[in-house]
Enzyme design. Structure first.
Site, short mmCIF file in Angstrom:
data_model
loop_
_atom_site.label_atom_id
_atom_site.label_comp_id
_atom_site.label_asym_id
_atom_site.label_seq_id
_atom_site.Cartn_x
_atom_site.Cartn_y
_atom_site.Cartn_z
N HIS A 119 -10.94 -0.60 -10.01
CA HIS A 119 -9.87 0.34 -10.36
C HIS A 119 -9.99 0.76 -11.84
O HIS A 119 -9.82 1.92 -12.18
CB HIS A 119 -8.48 -0.31 -10.20
CG HIS A 119 -8.14 -0.71 -8.80
ND1 HIS A 119 -7.71 -1.98 -8.49
CD2 HIS A 119 -8.15 -0.02 -7.63
CE1 HIS A 119 -7.46 -2.06 -7.20
NE2 HIS A 119 -7.73 -0.89 -6.64
N LYS B 176 4.87 -3.50 3.31
CA LYS B 176 3.64 -4.28 3.16
C LYS B 176 3.92 -5.48 2.25
O LYS B 176 4.50 -5.31 1.17
CB LYS B 176 2.57 -3.38 2.51
CG LYS B 176 1.18 -3.55 3.11
CD LYS B 176 0.28 -2.40 2.68
CE LYS B 176 -1.04 -2.88 2.15
NZ LYS B 176 -1.85 -1.78 1.61
N ARG C 24 -15.75 3.92 -2.28
CA ARG C 24 -16.76 2.87 -2.44
C ARG C 24 -17.94 3.08 -1.50
O ARG C 24 -19.08 2.88 -1.88
CB ARG C 24 -16.14 1.49 -2.17
CG ARG C 24 -15.20 1.03 -3.25
CD ARG C 24 -14.40 -0.14 -2.79
NE ARG C 24 -13.57 0.22 -1.65
CZ ARG C 24 -12.60 -0.53 -1.16
NH1 ARG C 24 -12.37 -1.70 -1.67
NH2 ARG C 24 -11.88 -0.12 -0.14
N SER D 257 -9.15 -5.48 -3.67
CA SER D 257 -8.07 -6.39 -4.06
C SER D 257 -7.93 -7.50 -3.03
O SER D 257 -7.69 -8.66 -3.39
CB SER D 257 -6.74 -5.63 -4.16
OG SER D 257 -6.81 -4.67 -5.19
O1 PNS Z 1 -4.57 1.19 -2.78
P1 PNS Z 1 -4.25 1.76 -1.42
O2 PNS Z 1 -3.33 0.81 -0.67
O3 PNS Z 1 -5.48 2.11 -0.65
O4 PNS Z 1 -3.45 3.12 -1.70
C1 PNS Z 1 -2.95 3.91 -0.64
C2 PNS Z 1 -1.96 4.99 -1.17
C3 PNS Z 1 -0.90 4.33 -2.00
C4 PNS Z 1 -2.70 5.99 -2.01
C5 PNS Z 1 -1.36 5.71 0.07
O5 PNS Z 1 -1.00 4.76 1.03
C6 PNS Z 1 -0.12 6.54 -0.30
O6 PNS Z 1 -0.19 7.47 -1.06
N1 PNS Z 1 1.03 6.12 0.25
C7 PNS Z 1 2.30 6.76 0.00
C8 PNS Z 1 2.87 7.33 1.27
C9 PNS Z 1 2.27 8.71 1.54
O7 PNS Z 1 2.35 9.59 0.73
N2 PNS Z 1 1.68 8.86 2.74
C10 PNS Z 1 1.15 10.17 3.14
C11 PNS Z 1 -0.35 10.21 3.17
S1 PNS Z 1 -0.89 9.62 4.76
#
Ligand code: PNS
Length: 162
Positions: free
Chosen positions: A17, A41, A90, A129
């Site tokens: 990150h 979560k 990645r 993570s």
């Molecule tokens: O680090 P991560 O868990 O891969 O990040 C995922 C993240 C936070 C970028 C994604 O889950 C997100 O933006 N969630 C917020 C809800 C949202 O906007 N969902 C619509 C897109 S499917």
């Protein structure tokens, strides 16, 4: 001013990150690292802890700010007047999931939020993570995955939970 948002769970922040944050900070005038507060979560660290940890590891990058959000990223981005989201890729396995999120966000925001992908530096290509937490849980060496400060926080947290 060119601004971008780098959203994620960051539970916890890893060198992978940090690499993306540093590179994004060279491309944009301001980068907002936005920690998702996802009540559905279970996370090892609270949102407040994750924000503090990110602040600490980015304190030497002046154009980075750390924030948190809940709900949809597009709504947060609209409120903050941010129009570019950064995500790290990645491997090919990330691509389908990331493409789906990026397309959904563009659709939901009616084109206001675009996503830019940065390919992760090769030495961090297999870093996540969840693997960091798993290695730490079994007392493995995570020094190549996270900065010493984060390692200390992970060890403290796991000790408290035992
Ligand atoms: O680090 P991560 O868990 O891969 O990040 C995922 C993240 C936070 C970028 C994604 O889950 C997100 O933006 N969630 C917020 C809800 C949202 O906007 N969902 C619509 C897109 S499917």
């Amino acid at each position: 001013m060119k601004s971008a948002v780098y959203p994620g769970s960051f539970d916890p922040v890893t060198y992978g990150h940090i690499d993306i944050i540093k590179r994004a900070a060279r491309m944009f005038d301001q980068v907002t690292v936005a920690v998702l507060d996802n009540k559905a979560k279970t996370a090892l660290f609270s949102v407040e802890e994750r924000v503090r940890m990110l602040q600490k590891v980015t304190e030497d990058i002046p154009n980075v700010r750390v924030d948190s959000f809940n709900g949809l990223l597009v709504n947060y981005a609209a409120r903050e007047n941010l129009h570019v989201a950064i995500r790290g890729l990645r491997a090919v396995t990330d691509f389908e999931y990331e493409l789906q999120i990026a397309q959904t966000n563009r659709l939901l925001s009616k084109g206001a939020l675009d996503t830019i992908f940065l390919t992760t530096s090769l030495q961090y290509a297999y870093l996540s993570s969840s693997s960091v937490k798993e290695i730490a849980m079994f007392d493995g060496d995570i020094s190549m995955c996270v900065p010493p400060y984060i390692e200390e926080k992970i060890r403290e947290k796991l000790k408290a939970g035992r």
